[in-house]
Design an enzyme around this catalytic site. Structure first.
Site, PDB file in Angstrom:
ATOM      1  CE1 TYR A 159      50.761  37.800  42.556  1.00 46.47           C
ATOM      2  CE2 TYR A 159      51.857  39.492  43.268  1.00 46.47           C
ATOM      3  CZ  TYR A 159      50.949  39.158  42.280  1.00 46.47           C
ATOM      4  OH  TYR A 159      49.844  40.180  41.411  1.00 46.47           O
TER       5      TYR A 159
ATOM      6  CG  ASP B  13      38.828  32.173  39.474  1.00 43.58           C
ATOM      7  OD1 ASP B  13      38.160  32.087  40.460  1.00 43.58           O
ATOM      8  OD2 ASP B  13      38.686  33.112  38.591  1.00 43.58           O
TER       9      ASP B  13
ATOM     10  CE  LYS C 109      50.340  22.657  44.431  1.00 42.23           C
ATOM     11  NZ  LYS C 109      49.990  21.591  45.665  1.00 42.23           N
TER      12      LYS C 109
ATOM     13  CB  THR D  53      45.408  47.637  37.789  1.00 47.16           C
ATOM     14  OG1 THR D  53      46.530  47.301  37.243  1.00 47.16           O
ATOM     15  CG2 THR D  53      43.781  47.439  37.033  1.00 47.16           C
TER      16      THR D  53
END
Length: 342
Positions: free
Chosen positions: A151, A39, A97, A181
């Site tokens: 997106y 991350d 990216k 979600t």
């Protein structure tokens, strides 16, 4: 194609400090896997993985997945990417990216490791759908030049990349199309409807609804989703050749969601209506037949139960002394708490 997995697999999870990624890491560790998280903390938080810092089976690499890296793994879950419109629209180039190059690097790691690899795609690949509910065979109605395009098209192109690697290299790929979600560890400032409504309700601020609130969504609790991802990763390869929707089929209007949050939280907040953003889907609900038939999966947690758990989480978060956005740190230079296992 690789059909053999380790008894205790070595699993790479990108986006490990994110909302879904952190829950997935916990699920994998409970199953006995060794987990290597990656991350860069753009939207993830060290807070989310704090419970894992002393777990011998977990390690973390702080890294931007759009840049090359190497981890040897038996399984790869590629979850890294900002998922809320507020964050991906503020960094559209970086979002594309992360989607495409992050997917490419996950595929290259899987190819070199002879691993199976799962792409966390999205219901956004269906755009503003003209078919309802949305089956995996639907090609979508996506605007390639709009505010959400970075997106939507980033995820669509990554699906195409996964398909190409499967065709060219016989790689064991799996694609999950994730629908809305929610649950604990969502960011209070991520701009998504569930977190927005809960935070506004708990703070006594007006509930902001865009449009008339008649647009519909289906909401899947994070534990149900994580179980779906786990089942998809570990199912027979022949059952995972095509994308699979993962989401809840119970459909609610946005106005209904606001009223449920107000009732569960005991808030007296008023509801205010604003103009609907461009390209905002009017309806969104998965056709889950493929997940049911191939994975034996369906969501089990009702909306009111999941919302109650999520409200409790945000209530605690917001009540902590000195709460501010540092509790959900998003700067790429946030210091990681763990060392990478070589």
């Amino acid at each position: 194609m690789n059909h053999v997995q380790s008894i205790s697999p070595r699993v790479l999870v990108t986006g490990a400090a994110g909302f879904v990624g952190s829950h997935l890491c916990e699920r994998l560790l409970r199953d006995g896997s060794t987990v290597i998280g990656v991350d860069n903390f753009y939207t993830g938080s060290s807070r989310n993985i704090l419970p894992l810092q002393n777990h011998s089976g977990f390690s973390l690499l702080q890294h931007d997945v759009s840049m090359p890296y190497w981890v040897n793994a038996d399984q790869v879950y590629n979850l890294a990417c900002a998922a809320s419109p507020k964050h991906y629209q503020s960094q559209p180039v970086e979002t594309m990216k992360t989607s495409f190059l992050g997917g490419l690097h996950a595929l290259e790691i899987a190819k070199a490791s002879n691993a199976r690899v799962l792409q966390a795609s999205t219901s956004e690949v269906y755009g503003d759908p003209l078919v309802h509910p949305q089956p995996e065979t639907y090609w979508g109605n996506v605007n390639p030049h709009g505010a959400r395009s970075c997106y939507d098209e980033g995820k669509r192109s990554t699906e195409a990349l996964f398909y190409s690697y499967r065709q060219l290299f016989d790689l064991d790929t799996r694609i999950a199309r994730i629908f809305n979600t929610y649950g604990p560890r969502m960011r209070p400032d991520d701009g998504r409807v569930v977190s927005n409504f809960i935070v506004q309700a708990l703070q006594g601020k007006p509930i902001t609804i865009y449009g008339e609130g008649t647009q519909t969504r289906s909401f899947c609790y994070v534990d149900d989703l994580v179980e779906g991802l786990f089942q998809l990763m570990n199912c027979d390869p022949d059952d995972a050749v095509e994308p699979i929707n993962l989401g809840n089929c119970d459909e609610f209007t946005i106005l209904e969601l606001a009223e449920i949050v107000l009732n569960l939280s005991g808030s007296k907040s008023e509801i205010l209506f604003h103009d609907l953003p461009s390209d905002d889907p009017k309806m969104r609900r998965p056709n889950n037949l493929r997940a049911k038939e191939r994975l034996g999966w369906k969501p089990n947690i009702p909306l009111k139960v999941g919302l109650s758990k999520t409200i409790d989480y945000f209530d605690l978060l917001l009540s902590e002394k000195g709460h501010d956005n540092s509790l959900v740190a998003s700067h790429p230079q946030e210091q990681a708490c763990f060392d990478l296992v070589e």
